[in-house]
Design a protein around this motif. Structure first.
Motif, PDB file in Angstrom:
ATOM      1  N   LEU A  45       6.673 101.676  98.164  1.00  0.00           N
ATOM      2  CA  LEU A  45       7.976 102.155  97.711  1.00  0.00           C
ATOM      3  C   LEU A  45       8.828 101.038  97.116  1.00  0.00           C
ATOM      4  N   HIS A  46       8.630  99.803  97.580  1.00  0.00           N
ATOM      5  CA  HIS A  46       9.377  98.676  97.036  1.00  0.00           C
ATOM      6  C   HIS A  46       8.711  98.090  95.797  1.00  0.00           C
ATOM      7  N   GLY A  47       7.577  98.660  95.383  1.00  0.00           N
ATOM      8  CA  GLY A  47       6.902  98.156  94.194  1.00  0.00           C
ATOM      9  C   GLY A  47       6.223  96.819  94.419  1.00  0.00           C
ATOM     10  N   ALA A  48       5.801  96.544  95.656  1.00  0.00           N
ATOM     11  CA  ALA A  48       5.150  95.265  95.976  1.00  0.00           C
ATOM     12  C   ALA A  48       3.733  95.239  95.418  1.00  0.00           C
ATOM     13  N   ARG A  69       5.304  90.784  98.310  1.00  0.00           N
ATOM     14  CA  ARG A  69       5.435  90.118  97.014  1.00  0.00           C
ATOM     15  C   ARG A  69       5.969  91.143  96.013  1.00  0.00           C
ATOM     16  N   ILE A  70       7.219  90.967  95.617  1.00  0.00           N
ATOM     17  CA  ILE A  70       7.903  91.891  94.717  1.00  0.00           C
ATOM     18  C   ILE A  70       8.356  91.120  93.485  1.00  0.00           C
ATOM     19  N   ASP A  71       7.990  91.624  92.310  1.00  0.00           N
ATOM     20  CA  ASP A  71       8.306  90.935  91.052  1.00  0.00           C
ATOM     21  C   ASP A  71       7.802  89.494  91.075  1.00  0.00           C
ATOM     22  N   GLY A  72       6.642  89.288  91.703  1.00  0.00           N
ATOM     23  CA  GLY A  72       6.000  87.983  91.687  1.00  0.00           C
ATOM     24  C   GLY A  72       6.476  87.013  92.752  1.00  0.00           C
ATOM     25  N   LYS A  73       7.504  87.365  93.529  1.00  0.00           N
ATOM     26  CA  LYS A  73       8.052  86.468  94.543  1.00  0.00           C
ATOM     27  C   LYS A  73       7.886  87.065  95.937  1.00  0.00           C
ATOM     28  N   LEU A  74       7.516  86.202  96.915  1.00  0.00           N
ATOM     29  CA  LEU A  74       7.394  86.661  98.286  1.00  0.00           C
ATOM     30  C   LEU A  74       8.773  86.865  98.903  1.00  0.00           C
ATOM     31  N   ARG A  75       8.955  88.008  99.565  1.00  0.00           N
ATOM     32  CA  ARG A  75      10.213  88.290 100.242  1.00  0.00           C
ATOM     33  C   ARG A  75       9.935  88.609 101.702  1.00  0.00           C
ATOM     34  N   PHE A  76      10.614  87.905 102.592  1.00  0.00           N
ATOM     35  CA  PHE A  76      10.450  88.158 104.022  1.00  0.00           C
ATOM     36  C   PHE A  76      11.004  89.534 104.365  1.00  0.00           C
ATOM     37  N   SER A  77      10.263  90.273 105.204  1.00  0.00           N
ATOM     38  CA  SER A  77      10.715  91.609 105.598  1.00  0.00           C
ATOM     39  C   SER A  77      11.138  91.661 107.055  1.00  0.00           C
ATOM     40  N   GLY A  95      22.975  89.521  93.032  1.00  0.00           N
ATOM     41  CA  GLY A  95      22.366  90.112  94.221  1.00  0.00           C
ATOM     42  C   GLY A  95      23.180  91.285  94.713  1.00  0.00           C
ATOM     43  N   CYS A  96      22.528  92.439  94.851  1.00  0.00           N
ATOM     44  CA  CYS A  96      23.215  93.650  95.298  1.00  0.00           C
ATOM     45  C   CYS A  96      22.183  94.583  95.921  1.00  0.00           C
ATOM     46  N   PRO A  97      22.603  95.698  96.523  1.00  0.00           N
ATOM     47  CA  PRO A  97      21.624  96.614  97.132  1.00  0.00           C
ATOM     48  C   PRO A  97      20.587  97.132  96.139  1.00  0.00           C
ATOM     49  N   ALA A  98      20.965  97.310  94.865  1.00  0.00           N
ATOM     50  CA  ALA A  98      20.031  97.859  93.875  1.00  0.00           C
ATOM     51  C   ALA A  98      18.834  96.954  93.647  1.00  0.00           C
ATOM     52  N   CYS A  99      19.018  95.635  93.799  1.00  0.00           N
ATOM     53  CA  CYS A  99      17.913  94.679  93.585  1.00  0.00           C
ATOM     54  C   CYS A  99      17.488  94.026  94.889  1.00  0.00           C
ATOM     55  N   ASN A 100      17.877  94.624  96.013  1.00  0.00           N
ATOM     56  CA  ASN A 100      17.549  94.083  97.325  1.00  0.00           C
ATOM     57  C   ASN A 100      18.086  92.657  97.464  1.00  0.00           C
ATOM     58  N   TYR A 101      19.225  92.403  96.846  1.00  0.00           N
ATOM     59  CA  TYR A 101      19.952  91.133  96.919  1.00  0.00           C
ATOM     60  C   TYR A 101      19.170  89.942  96.357  1.00  0.00           C
ATOM     61  N   SER A 102      18.234  90.222  95.453  1.00  0.00           N
ATOM     62  CA  SER A 102      17.465  89.132  94.843  1.00  0.00           C
ATOM     63  C   SER A 102      18.072  88.671  93.516  1.00  0.00           C
ATOM     64  N   GLY A 103      18.873  89.528  92.883  1.00  0.00           N
ATOM     65  CA  GLY A 103      19.425  89.215  91.572  1.00  0.00           C
ATOM     66  C   GLY A 103      18.524  89.629  90.423  1.00  0.00           C
ATOM     67  N   TYR A 104      17.301  90.051  90.744  1.00  0.00           N
ATOM     68  CA  TYR A 104      16.331  90.429  89.716  1.00  0.00           C
ATOM     69  C   TYR A 104      15.764  91.810  90.019  1.00  0.00           C
ATOM     70  N   ARG A 105      15.391  92.498  88.940  1.00  0.00           N
ATOM     71  CA  ARG A 105      14.831  93.841  89.124  1.00  0.00           C
ATOM     72  C   ARG A 105      13.850  94.134  87.992  1.00  0.00           C
TER      73      ARG A 105
END
Length: 581
Positions: free
Chosen positions: A216-219, A236-244, A507-517
C-alpha cells in the motif's frame, strides 16, 4: 449528485439518508462537465487509451497531469451516486474499528467508518471490489455500504486507527513467545515449537500486515533486520529506506518461519542463506514476492522484494523522456535489426524502460521473445522465458534456442558475460532487434565496457543503435513545497549561481513526511551516428565519444536532472546525489 466532499461522520450520515441515482455519463464526460478537464484533452487521452488496451482513463489523465486524484475520485463518486469522503479528520468509534480485523483492513485497503442502520459503512478507493465487500460481509455479519476515498487517505487512516491496536497485540504476543531456551537446548524441539508459533493467527496476521503495508505504501522492498534486542522493519520507498517499527526480539523466530512457509523454504535451516518466492493478488493485480533470507550474528535477516507484475508496464511517452530523446529512440526502434542498451545501477528502472520500449514495439505485432531473471512483468503478446542458472539454463543457453525460434525482437534481461554479449551482438547482426541492459555508470562508458569484455570494435560499431543511461530521481511533494536551502559546495559542484532559487518538499502527511512523492527516470541517450561508429572502430576513449555525442545533441544525465530541479519538480539535493559529472 453534485460534487461534494464529506469530512465528518455527521455529514456522512446526512448524505447516506438521501437517494442518489447512477449517472449515465462516462468518467471523462463528468470531468468535462465539472470543468476539471477540457474536451480536446479528453479526446487526446481517449486516443492514447485505445493504443494501450487495459489502461484506465483515470491513470492516463493523472500521468499527463490533466486532473488531480481528488477530481478522479469525486467524478467516480458522482457516477456511482455515492459519497466521496476525506478521512484526514474523520473520527471512527473503537467499536466500529473492532468489527473489521486488521489483516482484512490492510489486505483489502478498507476502513470501517460507521454503522448506518444495519449497514456497515466502509471507505475504499475501489467501491466496486466485490471480493472485498463479500469478505467484509462474511466476517462482520453486516450488510456493507461503500463510499469512495483516496489510497493516500486509506493508508494514513489505517496507520492511525489500527497501529495502536496492532502494537498492543504484538506486545501481548511477545510476552507469551520465548523460544530461546528451546533453541539453545535442541534444534529439533525448537523447529517444532517455532513452526507451531508460525502457524498461529497473530503471527500470520502480523506477516500479512507487514507485507500489505509495504504494498500500500508503494515499497519496492521490505527489510526485516534483527538487532541485539529487537527486530526493525524498514520499507524502501522511492529508492530510500524508511524505518517503520521495532518488534520484540522474541518474535523473530516465528516471524521468519512464517515468511519461510509462505515462500516454500526450509524452516529448519537457519545457518545457510535461502531464497523463496510467493505470489498474491491485490486489487486485481498479481504481485510477486521474492524472498531472501540470510543468517547474521543477531539472527536471520529477511528482505522481501515486491514486484507488481502489471503496474510497471508504461507507455514510452510516460517515462519522462524529452522530445529529442523520444524522437531518437523511436528512430532506433523503427530499425529491423541492431542493439539498444539501457544502463545504470540496480534499481534504476532499466527493466521498466525496456518494457515501455516493448510496449511501443508490439503495436507492429512482431514476434517478441524475452529472456529474464526473473520475469518481472507480464505482457500480452510477448513470449517470456525465465532462466534457471541452477540447472544450467543461463542467458547464453536460452539465447541459442531463442534465435532458432524465429523472433523479430529479443529482449535480454541483462548482459552479464562475454558469451551472452557475443550472442546478443550476433543476433543483432543477423536481422534481429536486440534490447538489453548493462551495469555501467553512463552511456559512453558502456561502449568501453563491451570492448573490454571482448566484443570486436568493428562489430560493435555496426550493430549498436544507441545506449541510454538512466537513474531514478525522487520528485518533490507538491503539497508541501518550499524554498530549498542549498549548501555552497553543492552549488559549486553543479555550477549553479549562488542566487538561483530551488525548491523541495518540507514533509507532510501526503508524502509520509519525507518531502518527496514518486520518482521519474532521468536519462542520457547516446545514438550511434556514423561519427560515433567511426570513433568506436578506432578505439576512441570514453571522454572523446562523450564529447562528440554532446556536440551532436546528447544532453547529459546531470543536465537533464538539473532541468527538473529548475522546474521545481525535484530538489538540488537529489540532483547532487545522482550526478555523473
Amino acid at each position: 449528485m453534485k460534487e461534494h466532499v464529506i469530512n465528518c461522520a455527521d455529514d456522512l450520515q446526512l448524505v447516506l439518508t438521501e437517494t442518489h441515482p447512477l449517472s449515465d455519463l462516462h468518467l471523462g464526460e463528468i470531468l468535462v462537465s465539472e470543468r476539471h478537464l477540457q474536451e480536446d484533452l479528453l479526446d487526446e487521452a481517449l486516443r492514447q487509451q485505445r493504443t494501450a488496451p487495459g489502461r484506465r482513463l483515470g491513470d492516463i489523465l493523472l500521468e499527463k497531469g490533466l486532473v488531480t486524484k481528488e477530481h478522479i475520485h469525486a467524478a467516480l463518486a458522482h457516477k456511482l451516486g455515492i459519497p466521496f469522503v476525506k478521512l484526514g479528520e474523520f473520527e471512527v468509534e473503537p467499536e466500529v474499528l473492532a468489527l473489521v480485523p486488521p489483516d482484512i483492513a490492510w489486505q483489502y485497503s478498507v476502513l470501517p467508518l460507521m454503522l448506518h442502520g444495519s449497514h456497515l459503512v466502509v471507505a475504499m478507493e475501489n467501491p466496486m471490489d466485490w471480493e472485498a465487500l463479500e469478505v467484509l460481509r462474511f466476517n462482520t455479519n453486516h450488510s456493507v455500504e461503500a463510499v469512495i476515498t483516496s489510497a493516500e487517505d486509506i493508508n494514513q487512516a489505517l496507520n492511525k486507527h489500527y497501529r495502536l491496536r496492532e502494537d498492543r497485540e504484538i506486545s501481548n504476543m511477545a510476552d507469551v513467545i520465548d523460544l530461546t531456551p528451546a533453541v539453545d537446548k535442541n534444534d529439533e524441539i525448537a523447529t517444532h515449537l517455532i513452526e507451531q508459533e508460525a502457524q498461529k493467527k497473530p503471527v500470520v496476521r502480523l506477516v500479512n500486515a507487514i507485507i500489505m503495508q509495504g504494498i500500500l505504501h508503494g515499497a519496492s522492498d521490505i527489510n526485516i533486520r534483527p538487532e541485539h534486542s529487537r527486530v526493525n522493519i524498514y520499507y524502501r520507498i522511492d529508492g530510500k529506506l524508511r524505518f517503520s517499527r521495532s518488534l520484540n526480539k522474541n518474535l523473530l523466530a516465528p516471524l521468519v518461519s512464517r515468511i519461510k512457509i509462505t515462500g516454500h523454504m526450509d524452516i529448519s535451516e537457519r545457518r545457510l542463506p535461502q531464497d523463496g518466492h510467493a505470489r498474491l493478488t491485490h486489487d486485481g493485480n498479481t504481485i510477486d514476492l521474492r524472498i531472501s533470507c540470510i543468517p547474521t550474528i543477531s539472527g536471520e535477516s529477511v528482505v522481501i522484494r515486491i514486484l507488481d507484475k502489471q503496474a510497471g508496464v508504461k507507455p514510452l511517452n510516460d517515462l519522462g523522456l524529452g522530445k529529442w530523446e523520444l524522437t531518437q529512440i523511436r528512430r532506433m526502434l523503427s530499425r529491423s535489426y541492431g542493439m539498444l542498451l539501457v544502463t545504470g545501477p540496480t534499481g534504476s528502472g532499466k527493466t521498466t524502460t525496456l518494457y515501455a520500449v516493448l510496449n511501443e514495439i508490439r503495436a507492429r505485432e512482431p514476434h517478441i521473445i524475452t529472456v529474464e531473471d526473473p520475469v518481472e512483468y507480464d505482457m500480452e503478446g510477448v513470449e517470456q522465458i525465465q532462466i534457471n542458472p541452477a540447472t544450467g539454463y543461463t542467458f547464453a543457453e536460452a539465447l541459442r534456442h531463442i534465435l532458432r525460434h524465429d523472433p523479430d525482437v529479443v529482449m535480454i534481461g541483462e548482459i552479464r558475460d562475454l558469451e551472452t554479449a557475443r550472442i546478443a551482438n550476433k543476433a543483432s547482426l543477423t536481422g534481429h532487434l536486440v534490447l538489453s541492459t548493462l551495469h555501467t555508470n553512463d552511456a559512453a562508458s558502456t561502449i568501453t565496457r563491451l570492448l573490454d569484455m571482448g566484443i570486436e570494435s568493428y562489430l560493435l560499431g555496426s550493430t549498436l543503435l544507441g545506449v541510454m543511461a538512466q537513474r531514478l530521481i525522487r520528485l518533490n511533494c507538491t503539497h508541501c513545497l518550499q524554498e530549498e536551502t542549498v549548501d555552497e559546495e553543492v552549488r559549486s559542484v553543479l555550477q549553479v549561481p549562488a542566487d538561483e532559487i530551488f525548491h523541495r518538499g518540507a514533509g507532510c502527511p501526503a508524502c509520509n513526511y519525507s518531502g518527496y512523492r514518486g520518482r521519474v527516470a532521468v536519462t542520457e541517450l547516446l545514438p550511434i551516428t556514423p561519427e560515433i561508429s567511426t570513433l568506436i572502430n578506432s578505439g576512441a576513449t570514453t571522454q572523446l565519444i562523450k564529447q562528440v555525442a554532446t556536440e551532436q545533441g546528447m544532453t547529459t544525465l546531470t543536465h537533464n536532472a538539473l532541468a527538473l530541479a529548475r522546474a521545481g519538480k525535484t530538489s538540488l539535493e537529489e540532483v547532487f546525489a545522482i550526478r555523473l559529472e
